[in-house]
Design a protein around this motif. Structure first.
Motif, PDB file in Angstrom:
ATOM      1  N   MET A   4      21.144  43.946  32.484  1.00 41.75           N
ATOM      2  CA  MET A   4      20.032  44.887  32.287  1.00 41.75           C
ATOM      3  C   MET A   4      19.320  45.131  33.614  1.00 41.75           C
ATOM      4  N   GLN A   5      19.069  46.402  33.930  1.00 38.68           N
ATOM      5  CA  GLN A   5      18.449  46.757  35.196  1.00 38.68           C
ATOM      6  C   GLN A   5      16.971  46.367  35.191  1.00 38.68           C
ATOM      7  N   ASN A   6      16.496  45.789  36.298  1.00 44.77           N
ATOM      8  CA  ASN A   6      15.093  45.417  36.399  1.00 44.77           C
ATOM      9  C   ASN A   6      14.211  46.659  36.413  1.00 44.77           C
ATOM     10  N   LYS A   7      13.054  46.549  35.776  1.00 47.84           N
ATOM     11  CA  LYS A   7      12.098  47.643  35.774  1.00 47.84           C
ATOM     12  C   LYS A   7      11.417  47.713  37.145  1.00 47.84           C
ATOM     13  N   PRO A   8      11.069  48.916  37.607  1.00 49.32           N
ATOM     14  CA  PRO A   8      10.367  49.036  38.892  1.00 49.32           C
ATOM     15  C   PRO A   8       9.028  48.305  38.838  1.00 49.32           C
ATOM     16  N   LYS A   9       8.659  47.717  39.972  1.00 50.29           N
ATOM     17  CA  LYS A   9       7.386  46.996  40.062  1.00 50.29           C
ATOM     18  C   LYS A   9       6.249  47.973  40.388  1.00 50.29           C
ATOM     19  N   LEU A  10       5.230  47.964  39.537  1.00 54.38           N
ATOM     20  CA  LEU A  10       4.074  48.839  39.694  1.00 54.38           C
ATOM     21  C   LEU A  10       2.800  47.997  39.765  1.00 54.38           C
ATOM     22  N   PHE A  11       2.053  48.140  40.845  1.00 50.51           N
ATOM     23  CA  PHE A  11       0.770  47.450  40.991  1.00 50.51           C
ATOM     24  C   PHE A  11      -0.356  48.470  40.823  1.00 50.51           C
ATOM     25  N   ARG A  12      -1.267  48.233  39.877  1.00 51.10           N
ATOM     26  CA  ARG A  12      -2.463  49.067  39.713  1.00 51.10           C
ATOM     27  C   ARG A  12      -3.651  48.282  40.241  1.00 51.10           C
ATOM     28  N   ILE A  13      -4.443  48.899  41.116  1.00 53.16           N
ATOM     29  CA  ILE A  13      -5.426  48.157  41.906  1.00 53.16           C
ATOM     30  C   ILE A  13      -6.804  48.813  41.831  1.00 53.16           C
ATOM     31  N   SER A  14      -7.822  47.994  41.579  1.00 54.51           N
ATOM     32  CA  SER A  14      -9.207  48.455  41.661  1.00 54.51           C
ATOM     33  C   SER A  14     -10.048  47.384  42.347  1.00 54.51           C
ATOM     34  N   THR A  15     -11.204  47.775  42.834  1.00 55.54           N
ATOM     35  CA  THR A  15     -12.070  46.836  43.554  1.00 55.54           C
ATOM     36  C   THR A  15     -12.575  45.751  42.619  1.00 55.54           C
ATOM     37  N   VAL A  16     -13.119  46.176  41.470  1.00 63.31           N
ATOM     38  CA  VAL A  16     -13.652  45.216  40.490  1.00 63.31           C
ATOM     39  C   VAL A  16     -12.875  45.340  39.185  1.00 63.31           C
ATOM     40  N   PRO A  17     -12.776  44.245  38.414  1.00 58.47           N
ATOM     41  CA  PRO A  17     -11.966  44.268  37.198  1.00 58.47           C
ATOM     42  C   PRO A  17     -12.500  45.189  36.110  1.00 58.47           C
ATOM     43  N   MET A  18     -13.804  45.471  36.128  1.00 54.49           N
ATOM     44  CA  MET A  18     -14.369  46.353  35.105  1.00 54.49           C
ATOM     45  C   MET A  18     -13.709  47.731  35.128  1.00 54.49           C
ATOM     46  N   SER A  19     -13.347  48.191  36.322  1.00 52.56           N
ATOM     47  CA  SER A  19     -12.700  49.512  36.434  1.00 52.56           C
ATOM     48  C   SER A  19     -11.345  49.512  35.739  1.00 52.56           C
ATOM     49  N   LEU A  20     -10.572  48.448  35.933  1.00 49.62           N
ATOM     50  CA  LEU A  20      -9.279  48.336  35.237  1.00 49.62           C
ATOM     51  C   LEU A  20      -9.486  48.270  33.735  1.00 49.62           C
ATOM     52  N   ASN A  21     -10.501  47.530  33.317  1.00 48.93           N
ATOM     53  CA  ASN A  21     -10.757  47.311  31.894  1.00 48.93           C
ATOM     54  C   ASN A  21     -11.205  48.596  31.205  1.00 48.93           C
ATOM     55  N   LEU A  22     -12.161  49.298  31.811  1.00 49.50           N
ATOM     56  CA  LEU A  22     -12.744  50.469  31.163  1.00 49.50           C
ATOM     57  C   LEU A  22     -11.983  51.759  31.438  1.00 49.50           C
ATOM     58  N   LEU A  23     -11.559  51.956  32.686  1.00 47.07           N
ATOM     59  CA  LEU A  23     -10.942  53.236  33.047  1.00 47.07           C
ATOM     60  C   LEU A  23      -9.486  53.344  32.608  1.00 47.07           C
ATOM     61  N   LEU A  24      -8.782  52.200  32.516  1.00 47.89           N
ATOM     62  CA  LEU A  24      -7.344  52.252  32.212  1.00 47.89           C
ATOM     63  C   LEU A  24      -7.006  51.607  30.867  1.00 47.89           C
ATOM     64  N   ARG A  25      -7.958  51.608  29.963  1.00 52.10           N
ATOM     65  CA  ARG A  25      -7.762  50.999  28.649  1.00 52.10           C
ATOM     66  C   ARG A  25      -6.549  51.610  27.939  1.00 52.10           C
ATOM     67  N   GLY A  26      -5.603  50.780  27.570  1.00 53.42           N
ATOM     68  CA  GLY A  26      -4.417  51.234  26.841  1.00 53.42           C
ATOM     69  C   GLY A  26      -3.309  51.754  27.734  1.00 53.42           C
ATOM     70  N   GLN A  27      -3.678  52.330  28.878  1.00 52.72           N
ATOM     71  CA  GLN A  27      -2.693  52.934  29.774  1.00 52.72           C
ATOM     72  C   GLN A  27      -1.757  51.895  30.366  1.00 52.72           C
TER      73      GLN A  27
ATOM     74  N   LEU B  81     -10.931  40.999  33.982  1.00 53.43           N
ATOM     75  CA  LEU B  81      -9.521  40.855  34.364  1.00 53.43           C
ATOM     76  C   LEU B  81      -8.767  40.055  33.303  1.00 53.43           C
ATOM     77  N   GLU B  82      -9.418  39.054  32.755  1.00 53.28           N
ATOM     78  CA  GLU B  82      -8.817  38.278  31.655  1.00 53.28           C
ATOM     79  C   GLU B  82      -8.633  39.160  30.420  1.00 53.28           C
ATOM     80  N   THR B  83      -9.604  40.023  30.166  1.00 55.90           N
ATOM     81  CA  THR B  83      -9.496  40.961  29.037  1.00 55.90           C
ATOM     82  C   THR B  83      -8.298  41.883  29.221  1.00 55.90           C
ATOM     83  N   VAL B  84      -8.115  42.381  30.449  1.00 56.44           N
ATOM     84  CA  VAL B  84      -6.971  43.255  30.751  1.00 56.44           C
ATOM     85  C   VAL B  84      -5.658  42.530  30.499  1.00 56.44           C
TER      86      VAL B  84
END
Length: 388
Positions: free
Chosen positions: A1-24, A44-47
């Motif tokens: 099975m082919q490995n999936k491409p590695k994708l890093f999503r980055i924000s300064t504070v974890p709240m942005s990842l939690n609120l802005l990218l919910r579900g995505q 970040l733990e919530t994410v």
């Protein structure tokens, strides 16, 4: 099975990842090996738990701090060198600057940044010049750039921040709206009746609502003044303020909050985790903000079937079409804001027409599934081009 491409999503504070990218992130993790990177924190733990993705802590400070920024840059560089991601994609200013620079130094092939709003157009002097230089460095190090909306794109062009192509994903907004979650049908009549009773709102009251931080830049001063003037003519109106209050040192600001506290028909409920019940008992959202990137609250209100009165500024005027799903008013204009509120009160047929269009437009243009699908397509296109 082919490995999936590695994708890093980055924000300064974890709240942005939690609120802005919910579900995505959960959606993307089905197609890519996703790691969410930000400073440490409960968000970040919530994410990690909710999205089911890997997370990695790297502290990044929002204020400019040469020592701390170099330390964060070094950590990002070595993490990228070790993990060898295929794509890094940042969404906040400091994380964008540091990760794009670290990614270029570490040889990450695809370096993407989304501008969710620009700070420098609203600054002056040394700070403005510094922020422009920082954004130019960010753009120079990125391979692909994505303004969240047309207004942000226009600013990047007008200030000559970059000559690189600028692409708005789908119809704008970083994540779209969960139109099943933000739906008027999900709030029961019992819930609405209990909330109205708690807030002393009566059946024949017309309710305006504001959702956001209670700060001057959100148009709070003009909103309170306009409401006070309109309330003298009509005692059957209420204004609900949903959001946290800023620290008040200035006398003028203290006066605004004193007026809010003393006004019988202005109801301040503080920050609320779930704003849907408050939308459900309201008639119109009012957001007379001075500046926005692409305001989520306007999308959420629209999905809940509320017409909106908003400032005619970037972001807001990309969601609201005048007399189609809301009313546009000049920013910092109390008189025009009051006239728009009065129009909503005096023309029930207009309100009914705006309500019919409000949810329909959000569902057709800003449904989260549309945004997610377009983003996935963009990643796959760039990966293919890079491979070739």
């Amino acid at each position: 099975m082919q490995n999936k491409p590695k994708l890093f999503r980055i924000s300064t504070v974890p709240m942005s990842l939690n609120l802005l990218l919910r579900g995505q992130l959960r959606f993307l993790n089905e197609h890519f090996e996703v790691t969410a990177i930000s400073g440490a924190g409960d968000d970040l733990e919530t994410v990690a738990d909710r999205e089911g993705v890997k997370v990695h802590e790297i502290e990044m400070h929002r204020p400019i701090s040469l020592r701390q920024d170099l330390k964060s840059l070094w950590k990002l560089y070595w993490y990228f060198k070790k993990e060898k991601p295929d794509i890094i994609h940042s969404i906040t200013p400091k994380a964008g600057l540091l990760s794009m620079l670290a990614g270029k130094l570490a040889g990450v092939p695809i370096r993407m940044h989304t501008f969710t709003g620009l700070i420098f157009p609203h600054k002056s002097g040394y700070m403005k010049s510094t922020l422009i230089i920082m954004d130019k460095i960010l753009c120079g190090c990125a391979t692909h750039l994505y303004p969240e909306g047309k207004g942000v794109k226009a600013d990047l062009i007008n200030y000559k921040i970059t000559n690189k192509p600028l692409k708005v994903i789908a119809n704008g907004n970083v994540n779209g709206v969960d139109v099943d979650y933000y739906c008027p049908k999900v709030i029961s009549q019992e819930t609405k009746d209990l909330l109205r009773e708690e807030l002393h709102i009566y059946k024949d009251d017309f309710v305006f609502i504001f959702v956001g931080r209670l700060v001057i830049d959100k148009g709070l001063r003009e909103l309170v003044k306009a409401f006070e003037k309109e309330n003298k003519n009509n005692k059957k109106i209420k204004l609900i303020l949903v959001g946290s209050k800023e620290k008040v040192n200035h006398l003028h600001k203290r006066n605004i909050f004193r007026n809010i506290h003393n006004h019988a028909n202005i109801i301040s409920v503080g920050f609320q985790e779930d704003v849907r019940p408050y939308f459900a008992i309201s008639n119109v959202l009012v957001l007379p903000s001075y500046r926005e990137g692409f305001p989520n609250v306007v999308l959420q209100a629209g999905a809940m079937g509320l017409p909106c009165i908003v400032s005619d500024i970037s972001g807001c005027n990309e969601i609201i079409t005048h007399h189609m799903n809301g009313i546009l008013v000049p920013r910092k204009n109390t008189l025009k804001l009051q006239e728009a509120m009065q129009m909503m009160l005096e023309r029930p047929q207009l309100v009914e027409s705006l309500q019919k269009n409000a949810r329909k437009i959000v569902v057709e243009l800003f449904n989260k599934e549309i945004v997610w699908a377009e983003l996935k397509k963009e990643y796959e296109k760039i990966l293919k081009e890079n491979k070739n």
